[in-house]
Enzyme design. Structure first.
Site, PDB file in Angstrom:
ATOM      1  N   GLY A  71      50.205  66.265   1.637  1.00 41.18           N
ATOM      2  CA  GLY A  71      51.587  66.746   1.692  1.00 41.18           C
ATOM      3  C   GLY A  71      52.382  66.124   2.827  1.00 41.18           C
ATOM      4  O   GLY A  71      53.557  65.777   2.658  1.00 41.18           O
ATOM      5  N   THR A 233      43.917  50.968  -0.244  1.00 38.55           N
ATOM      6  CA  THR A 233      42.978  51.206  -1.343  1.00 38.55           C
ATOM      7  C   THR A 233      42.975  52.684  -1.701  1.00 38.55           C
ATOM      8  O   THR A 233      42.905  53.535  -0.819  1.00 38.55           O
ATOM      9  CB  THR A 233      41.567  50.740  -0.927  1.00 38.55           C
ATOM     10  N   CYS A 322      50.426  77.704  17.149  1.00 40.75           N
ATOM     11  CA  CYS A 322      50.062  77.728  18.558  1.00 40.75           C
ATOM     12  C   CYS A 322      50.601  76.454  19.206  1.00 40.75           C
ATOM     13  O   CYS A 322      50.251  75.357  18.811  1.00 40.75           O
ATOM     14  CB  CYS A 322      48.551  77.760  18.685  1.00 40.75           C
TER      15      CYS A 322
END
Ligand code: PLP
Length: 388
Positions: A71, A233, A322
């Site tokens: 993502g 690749t 955090c």
């Protein structure tokens, strides 16, 4: 110890069928998809078949699917690849950092970025998008489903506005893929990101839909892989797994899997709220993906609750990230107008395909008592009880 995992928005387990589909591509079937011999052609066919499956899930044509490492790469490729210095970009304050930080980087490169607000339910008002448009607006990047609250944006309306303005529309659908039906054509976007590990494929593989005819500047320079849109690749086992997970997500829609998921999520949510006072759902009243529930439990620290539940075998998470050793309240919940204290008192439950009714029973049997125990030792809560 009995363990239940309700943190599927962080990552999902690879489904056994997905693992079986990818397994041969680590061993006996091992070619480089660019090689012209038998091994290469075997691999190429597997990659192209996975591309077809992903395209079917996204409602697009196979050549419009670009495989990536996940993502974050898909978001970066869309954002950096669709604009140039001097362009104006519109995004929102609740995006994943893969979009927000990429947009921040664009500012350093000479782009102007408008960050849109959301309302108390976590929704972007399309009229804010319209007002933010400028002649130089080149890209609107608004997520489809939020990773912390599950809130779904009005992507189709935003896509329409982008089209009217002649701007590109990118949507981060990482948390929507496999949970709600996707149709890249109907959303009228030029780019759409997905990630394998949020939909029961492994970590480290994803895809970006790029509408045919859209000019995209690649992030990497190298070979002509992925029609010169993503050099490197191909991760064949990962791609095969993503294809299989896409196929299974599509089949699950057809079998009504989403209704079962939202019924379980609603039972969890209602069961908790029936037993715990001074708690509420963040994003209530907005359309949401079926697997996510973000709940604030006032007067306690979400992080303390996550740890206490983990000690009892239930894995959930806070929306907080955090940073520099200190727990910052979630930027998503703050953007929705939650006070920092309430944002810090929020935790996210996220279900997966492997979640069972027994898992929900387990969560319901431990969350209320754990909240009560934490409140009983919270000076903030006790002070409030004494003073009222
Ligand atoms: N976008 C959203 C909405 C996410 O939830 C995530 C991961 O949490 C990402 C992007 C990044 O995806 P990946 O972990 O595959 O890089």
């Amino acid at each position: 110890m009995h363990r239940v995992y309700l943190d599927n928005n962080a990552t999902t387990p690879v489904l056994p069928e997905v693992f079986e589909a990818m397994r041969p591509w680590f061993g006996e079937r091992f070619g480089n998809a660019s090689s012209i011999h038998h091994h290469g052609q075997d691999t190429r066919a597997a990659v192209e078949s996975a591309r077809e499956s992903v395209a079917e899930l996204l409602g697009c044509n196979a050549p419009e699917v670009v495989f990536t490492s996940g993502g974050t790469e898909s978001d970066n490729l869309a954002i950096a690849g669709l604009v140039a210095a001097g362009d104006h970009v519109i995004t929102s304050g609740i995006e994943h950092h893969a979009v927000l930080h990429a947009a921040k980087h664009l500012e350093e490169l000479g782009c102007e970025v408008t960050v849109l607000p959301v309302d108390g339910r976590g929704l972007i008002d399309p009229s804010d998008v319209r007002r933010a448009l400028r002649p130089k607006t080149k890209l609107i990047s608004v997520m489809m489903a939020n990773n912390e609250t599950g809130v779904l944006q009005l992507a189709e309306e935003i896509g329409k506005l982008a089209a009217e303005a002649g701007a590109h529309f990118h949507t981060d659908a990482v948390q929507a893929a496999g949970k709600v039906a996707l149709d890249a054509k109907r959303i009228a976007c030029q780019a759409l990101s997905i990630s394998g590990h949020k939909m029961h494929a492994p970590q480290g593989v994803g895809a970006l839909y790029v509408k045919k005819g859209t000019r995209l500047t690649p992030l990497f320079y190298g070979g002509r892989h992925e029609r010169s849109r993503r050099a490197g690749t191909e991760n064949v086992p990962g791609i095969v797994a993503l294809g299989k997970a896409a196929e299974m997500a599509k089949q699950a829609f057809d079998r009504g899997g989403q209704e079962r998921m939202s019924a379980m999520r609603d039972r969890l949510e209602q069961g908790i709220l029936a037993q715990v006072g001074e708690a509420g759902v963040n994003g209530d009243g907005a359309p949401r993906v079926p697997n996510t529930s973000n709940i604030h439990f006032d007067h306690i620290e979400g992080e303390a609750l996550v740890i206490a539940l983990d000690l009892k075998g239930l894995a959930v998470s806070t929306g907080a990230a955090c940073s520099s050793g200190a727990m910052e309240p979630s930027h998503v919940l703050l953007a929705m107008g939650l006070k920092p204290e309430r944002a810090r008192a929020s935790i996210r439950f996220s279900l997966g395909k492997q979640t069972t009714e027994e898992d929900i029973d387990f969560a319901l049997s431990i969350v209320p008592e754990t909240v009560a125990r934490l409140r009983s030792i919270s000076p903030r809560y006790n002070k409030q009880v004494v003073s009222t």
